[in-house]
Design a protein around this motif. Structure first.
Motif, PDB file in Angstrom:
ATOM      1  N   TRP A 186     -17.907 -14.506  -3.246  1.00 42.24           N
ATOM      2  CA  TRP A 186     -17.254 -13.419  -3.965  1.00 42.24           C
ATOM      3  C   TRP A 186     -17.802 -13.350  -5.383  1.00 42.24           C
ATOM      4  O   TRP A 186     -17.904 -14.357  -6.074  1.00 42.24           O
ATOM      5  N   SER A 187     -18.145 -12.166  -5.817  1.00 38.07           N
ATOM      6  CA  SER A 187     -18.627 -11.983  -7.178  1.00 38.07           C
ATOM      7  C   SER A 187     -17.443 -11.996  -8.143  1.00 38.07           C
ATOM      8  O   SER A 187     -16.278 -11.888  -7.741  1.00 38.07           O
ATOM      9  N   GLU A 188     -17.757 -12.131  -9.416  1.00 33.62           N
ATOM     10  CA  GLU A 188     -16.704 -12.111 -10.436  1.00 33.62           C
ATOM     11  C   GLU A 188     -15.990 -10.766 -10.434  1.00 33.62           C
ATOM     12  O   GLU A 188     -14.758 -10.700 -10.548  1.00 33.62           O
ATOM     13  N   LYS A 189     -16.745  -9.685 -10.272  1.00 36.97           N
ATOM     14  CA  LYS A 189     -16.150  -8.346 -10.233  1.00 36.97           C
ATOM     15  C   LYS A 189     -15.225  -8.206  -9.026  1.00 36.97           C
ATOM     16  O   LYS A 189     -14.132  -7.626  -9.129  1.00 36.97           O
ATOM     17  N   GLY A 190     -15.640  -8.741  -7.881  1.00 34.76           N
ATOM     18  CA  GLY A 190     -14.801  -8.681  -6.686  1.00 34.76           C
ATOM     19  C   GLY A 190     -13.516  -9.468  -6.844  1.00 34.76           C
ATOM     20  O   GLY A 190     -12.439  -9.036  -6.408  1.00 34.76           O
ATOM     21  N   THR A 191     -13.609 -10.641  -7.486  1.00 37.24           N
ATOM     22  CA  THR A 191     -12.420 -11.452  -7.731  1.00 37.24           C
ATOM     23  C   THR A 191     -11.441 -10.721  -8.636  1.00 37.24           C
ATOM     24  O   THR A 191     -10.222 -10.729  -8.395  1.00 37.24           O
ATOM     25  N   PHE A 192     -11.959 -10.091  -9.683  1.00 35.00           N
ATOM     26  CA  PHE A 192     -11.094  -9.336 -10.595  1.00 35.00           C
ATOM     27  C   PHE A 192     -10.398  -8.193  -9.859  1.00 35.00           C
ATOM     28  O   PHE A 192      -9.215  -7.910 -10.106  1.00 35.00           O
ATOM     29  N   ARG A 193     -11.143  -7.528  -8.948  1.00 36.39           N
ATOM     30  CA  ARG A 193     -10.558  -6.409  -8.199  1.00 36.39           C
ATOM     31  C   ARG A 193      -9.423  -6.910  -7.302  1.00 36.39           C
ATOM     32  O   ARG A 193      -8.359  -6.277  -7.217  1.00 36.39           O
ATOM     33  N   GLN A 195      -7.556  -9.535  -7.877  1.00 32.24           N
ATOM     34  CA  GLN A 195      -6.449  -9.865  -8.775  1.00 32.24           C
ATOM     35  C   GLN A 195      -5.620  -8.619  -9.110  1.00 32.24           C
ATOM     36  O   GLN A 195      -4.384  -8.656  -9.094  1.00 32.24           O
ATOM     37  N   ASP A 196      -6.308  -7.527  -9.423  1.00 28.91           N
ATOM     38  CA  ASP A 196      -5.608  -6.294  -9.775  1.00 28.91           C
ATOM     39  C   ASP A 196      -4.830  -5.733  -8.586  1.00 28.91           C
ATOM     40  O   ASP A 196      -3.708  -5.216  -8.741  1.00 28.91           O
ATOM     41  N   ILE A 197      -5.396  -5.805  -7.392  1.00 31.28           N
ATOM     42  CA  ILE A 197      -4.710  -5.317  -6.193  1.00 31.28           C
ATOM     43  C   ILE A 197      -3.447  -6.129  -5.933  1.00 31.28           C
ATOM     44  O   ILE A 197      -2.380  -5.582  -5.621  1.00 31.28           O
ATOM     45  N   GLN A 213      -4.856  -2.572   1.085  1.00 34.51           N
ATOM     46  CA  GLN A 213      -5.568  -2.029  -0.069  1.00 34.51           C
ATOM     47  C   GLN A 213      -6.883  -2.775  -0.313  1.00 34.51           C
ATOM     48  O   GLN A 213      -7.891  -2.168  -0.697  1.00 34.51           O
ATOM     49  N   ALA A 214      -6.881  -4.078  -0.069  1.00 32.58           N
ATOM     50  CA  ALA A 214      -8.103  -4.866  -0.257  1.00 32.58           C
ATOM     51  C   ALA A 214      -9.156  -4.492   0.778  1.00 32.58           C
ATOM     52  O   ALA A 214     -10.354  -4.444   0.473  1.00 32.58           O
ATOM     53  N   GLN A 215      -8.733  -4.222   2.012  1.00 35.71           N
ATOM     54  CA  GLN A 215      -9.684  -3.806   3.046  1.00 35.71           C
ATOM     55  C   GLN A 215     -10.302  -2.454   2.701  1.00 35.71           C
ATOM     56  O   GLN A 215     -11.474  -2.206   2.993  1.00 35.71           O
ATOM     57  N   LYS A 216      -9.524  -1.566   2.073  1.00 38.14           N
ATOM     58  CA  LYS A 216     -10.077  -0.291   1.630  1.00 38.14           C
ATOM     59  C   LYS A 216     -11.095  -0.496   0.510  1.00 38.14           C
ATOM     60  O   LYS A 216     -12.111   0.206   0.442  1.00 38.14           O
ATOM     61  N   ALA A 217     -10.822  -1.465  -0.361  1.00 39.42           N
ATOM     62  CA  ALA A 217     -11.713  -1.715  -1.492  1.00 39.42           C
ATOM     63  C   ALA A 217     -12.987  -2.439  -1.073  1.00 39.42           C
ATOM     64  O   ALA A 217     -14.035  -2.283  -1.710  1.00 39.42           O
ATOM     65  N   PHE A 218     -12.892  -3.250   0.014  1.00 43.68           N
ATOM     66  CA  PHE A 218     -14.048  -4.037   0.476  1.00 43.68           C
ATOM     67  C   PHE A 218     -14.268  -3.790   1.976  1.00 43.68           C
ATOM     68  O   PHE A 218     -14.017  -4.668   2.806  1.00 43.68           O
ATOM     69  N   LYS A 220     -16.865  -3.693   3.793  1.00 41.30           N
ATOM     70  CA  LYS A 220     -17.917  -4.450   4.461  1.00 41.30           C
ATOM     71  C   LYS A 220     -17.540  -5.905   4.720  1.00 41.30           C
ATOM     72  O   LYS A 220     -18.287  -6.631   5.377  1.00 41.30           O
ATOM     73  N   ARG A 221     -16.407  -6.330   4.223  1.00 38.86           N
ATOM     74  CA  ARG A 221     -15.967  -7.708   4.432  1.00 38.86           C
ATOM     75  C   ARG A 221     -15.002  -7.790   5.604  1.00 38.86           C
ATOM     76  O   ARG A 221     -14.282  -6.829   5.909  1.00 38.86           O
ATOM     77  N   THR A 222     -14.986  -8.951   6.245  1.00 39.33           N
ATOM     78  CA  THR A 222     -14.093  -9.138   7.381  1.00 39.33           C
ATOM     79  C   THR A 222     -12.659  -9.317   6.907  1.00 39.33           C
ATOM     80  O   THR A 222     -12.398  -9.716   5.771  1.00 39.33           O
ATOM     81  N   LYS A 223     -11.736  -9.056   7.811  1.00 37.78           N
ATOM     82  CA  LYS A 223     -10.309  -9.228   7.494  1.00 37.78           C
ATOM     83  C   LYS A 223     -10.004 -10.680   7.152  1.00 37.78           C
ATOM     84  O   LYS A 223      -9.240 -10.971   6.220  1.00 37.78           O
ATOM     85  N   ALA A 224     -10.608 -11.612   7.894  1.00 39.22           N
ATOM     86  CA  ALA A 224     -10.364 -13.035   7.652  1.00 39.22           C
ATOM     87  C   ALA A 224     -10.845 -13.449   6.269  1.00 39.22           C
ATOM     88  O   ALA A 224     -10.178 -14.211   5.556  1.00 39.22           O
ATOM     89  N   SER A 225     -12.014 -12.943   5.862  1.00 36.86           N
ATOM     90  CA  SER A 225     -12.562 -13.275   4.550  1.00 36.86           C
ATOM     91  C   SER A 225     -11.672 -12.741   3.428  1.00 36.86           C
ATOM     92  O   SER A 225     -11.395 -13.437   2.440  1.00 36.86           O
ATOM     93  N   ILE A 226     -11.208 -11.506   3.583  1.00 38.98           N
ATOM     94  CA  ILE A 226     -10.357 -10.889   2.562  1.00 38.98           C
ATOM     95  C   ILE A 226      -9.013 -11.605   2.475  1.00 38.98           C
ATOM     96  O   ILE A 226      -8.513 -11.894   1.385  1.00 38.98           O
ATOM     97  N   LEU A 227      -8.424 -11.911   3.627  1.00 38.12           N
ATOM     98  CA  LEU A 227      -7.123 -12.587   3.627  1.00 38.12           C
ATOM     99  C   LEU A 227      -7.216 -13.973   2.998  1.00 38.12           C
ATOM    100  O   LEU A 227      -6.323 -14.387   2.244  1.00 38.12           O
ATOM    101  N   ASP A 228      -8.294 -14.682   3.284  1.00 37.63           N
ATOM    102  CA  ASP A 228      -8.491 -16.001   2.678  1.00 37.63           C
ATOM    103  C   ASP A 228      -8.602 -15.884   1.160  1.00 37.63           C
ATOM    104  O   ASP A 228      -8.013 -16.688   0.424  1.00 37.63           O
ATOM    105  N   LYS A 229      -9.333 -14.884   0.687  1.00 37.60           N
ATOM    106  CA  LYS A 229      -9.481 -14.681  -0.756  1.00 37.60           C
ATOM    107  C   LYS A 229      -8.141 -14.322  -1.390  1.00 37.60           C
ATOM    108  O   LYS A 229      -7.816 -14.804  -2.491  1.00 37.60           O
TER     109      LYS A 229
END
Length: 338
Positions: A186-193, A195-197, A213-218, A220-229
């Motif tokens: 995860w990039s720093e910009k992605g982490t900040f996004r 956090q805001d969500i 909302q995170a799946q809409k923002a990302f 190209k990422r899998t659901k498992a990856s987003i949920l873990d983050k």
């Protein structure tokens, strides 16, 4: 306690603080002289030998306020040399075992690398996984005709060259098991996004809207990856500590309301940094300024090992939170202020 005893305690406290600052200056100067530009880090073993101090104590007293230290940015595992990875793993294992948030600061000082990059690299070495940058680097090496043993020497993330080859083949679907998903950091910009969500859509005990909302923002990422983050970021995004507020307050004094710069200093989004500062100001405004008598009483309490809740009761006019903030400024030398 008599007035004479109170003055003695305060004088002793000030003398101890001056000795700590003097020692921090000495350690920082020796570290500056022992900097190897070719390697991009300090020769801390030489500093320890010359000052006859334990390594961890030297790192604790090392203060960049006295010397602007060059810090390397190594955000990808492939940016790390085999020597640096080996030194990172041996240092963390020998000195800490399980590393706390504050101890990562010491690791970063030892390696001359940003502490978040140290944490990332050590995490991948501890629980090896095939990241996108590592996969692409290996593919490039194979195209150039390198053998797996040579590739492993350059990227000793896994336990052996055979294990590295197996992990790579799984990503290509060449083994009998299902192909593994390549994990992109995860990039720093992605982490900040993220956090805001979380701050905007989180409901106690319910992450469903945050995930949507995170799946809409990302996309190209899998659901498992987003949920873990989300799970790993939730506590950092929702709750603030006294240390967070103290650091933001000091950074505002230094840089003004440059929220982008302040957020980068404490690894949060600009919006999050501004919100932390607003919370700090709101809490400060509920109590009047400190008097000299209140400050002296607090310093005596801290010197005597009295907790902030009890100190608040003794003072009678200040909350435990305000006692903590002020005691932090009075008891910690410059190099220990988070």
């Amino acid at each position: 306690m008599s007035q004479a005893n109170m003055e003695l305690v305060l004088a002793t406290d000030d003398d101890r603080l001056q000795k700590r600052i003097s020692l921090a200056l000495r350690v920082s100067q020796w570290a500056e002289w022992a900097y190897y530009e070719q390697r991009g880090r300090y020769d801390w073993e030489s500093v320890v030998r010359d000052l006859e101090m334990p390594l961890i104590e030297c790192l604790q007293f090392f203060d960049t306020d006295f010397y602007i230290a060059p810090v390397r940015s190594l955000p990808n595992i492939t940016d790390w040399s085999a020597e640096d990875l080996s030194r990172l793993k041996s240092f963390v294992t020998e000195q800490f075992g399980a590393v706390t948030a504050d101890e990562w600061r010491l690791v970063g000082a030892y390696m001359s690398v940003e502490q978040k990059d140290c944490s990332m690299a050590y995490g991948i070495c501890t629980f090896p996984r095939m990241t996108l940058d590592l996969y692409e680097a290996i593919t490039c090496h194979l195209n150039n005709g390198l053998m797996w043993t040579d590739i492993f020497e350059q990227h000793p993330v896994f336990s052996s060259a055979d294990v590295l080859q197996t992990a790579y083949n799984r990503c290509n679907g060449r083994s009998g098991s299902n192909p593994k998903i390549i994990i992109k950091n995860w990039s720093e910009k992605g982490t900040f996004r993220i956090q805001d969500i979380i701050q905007s859509y989180y409901k106690p005990g319910d992450l469903s809207e945050v995930l949507i909302q995170a799946q809409k923002a990302f996309p190209k990422r899998t659901k498992a990856s987003i949920l873990d983050k989300i799970k790993r970021t939730t506590a950092r995004s929702l709750y603030i500590t006294n240390s967070d507020m103290y650091r933001v307050d000091k950074l505002v004094e230094a840089y003004g309301k440059d929220w982008a710069r302040i957020g980068k200093e404490i690894y949060v989004s600009p919006r999050r940094a501004q919100w932390i500062w607003a919370q700090h100001q709101q809490r400060q405004n509920v109590t009047p300024p400190w008097t000299d008598d209140e400050l002296n009483t607090l310093r005596i309490c801290v010197r005597g090992g009295i907790g902030m809740a009890e100190a608040s009761r003794i003072i009678g006019t200040k909350s435990p939170y305000m006692c903590h903030i002020v005691s932090h400024a009075y008891t910690l030398p410059l190099q220990f202020r988070d």
